[in-house]
Design an enzyme around this catalytic site. Structure first.
Site, mmCIF file in Angstrom:
data_model
loop_
_atom_site.group_PDB
_atom_site.id
_atom_site.type_symbol
_atom_site.label_atom_id
_atom_site.label_comp_id
_atom_site.label_asym_id
_atom_site.label_seq_id
_atom_site.Cartn_x
_atom_site.Cartn_y
_atom_site.Cartn_z
ATOM 1 N N CYS A 178 0.166 3.885 2.635
ATOM 2 C CA CYS A 178 0.590 3.424 3.967
ATOM 3 C C CYS A 178 2.070 3.766 4.185
ATOM 4 O O CYS A 178 2.455 4.241 5.246
ATOM 5 C CB CYS A 178 0.388 1.921 4.110
ATOM 6 S SG CYS A 178 -1.335 1.394 3.945
ATOM 7 N N CYS A 207 0.830 -1.212 0.000
ATOM 8 C CA CYS A 207 0.000 0.000 0.000
ATOM 9 C C CYS A 207 0.864 1.262 0.000
ATOM 10 O O CYS A 207 1.418 1.618 1.039
ATOM 11 C CB CYS A 207 -0.895 -0.076 1.243
ATOM 12 S SG CYS A 207 -1.626 1.465 1.772
#
Length: 104
Positions: free
Chosen positions: A32, A29
């Site tokens: 993230c 991600c």
């Protein structure tokens, strides 16, 4: 900043004395990864008022499913063992602090 798992979530988050900001995250991600330095700074600056932890959704499906987390990153604040706030998506540190103001 600490990593938590399905196995120690209860002890580290539910049983914590301080409010806990949990980032539900994943290696794949990009937003993230973008949040990592923000959370590290937050953990350093607010460490006396807030515990900051990360939970990898891929290796901890029980906790991820229990809180119905579908998007990464999802941030949840737990206070007294209960989720009191949930936010989805990367954000600037200033905005994150503003959104956390009412739970700190």
């Amino acid at each position: 900043m600490t990593g938590v798992t399905d196995a120690d979530f209860e002890a580290e988050v539910i049983g914590a004395d301080l409010p806990v900001l949990v980032e539900f995250t994943a290696d794949w991600c990009p937003p993230c990864r973008q949040m990592a330095p923000v959370l590290k700074a937050l953990a350093f600056e607010e460490g006396d008022r807030l515990k900051v932890v990360q939970l990898d959704v891929d290796s901890n499906p029980e906790t991820t499913n229990a809180y119905k987390v579908l998007s990464m990153p999802t941030f949840m604040v737990f206070r007294g063992g209960e989720p009191v706030k949930s936010m989805v998506g990367a954000r600037a540190k200033r905005r994150l602090l503003e959104e956390l103001a009412d739970v700190l």
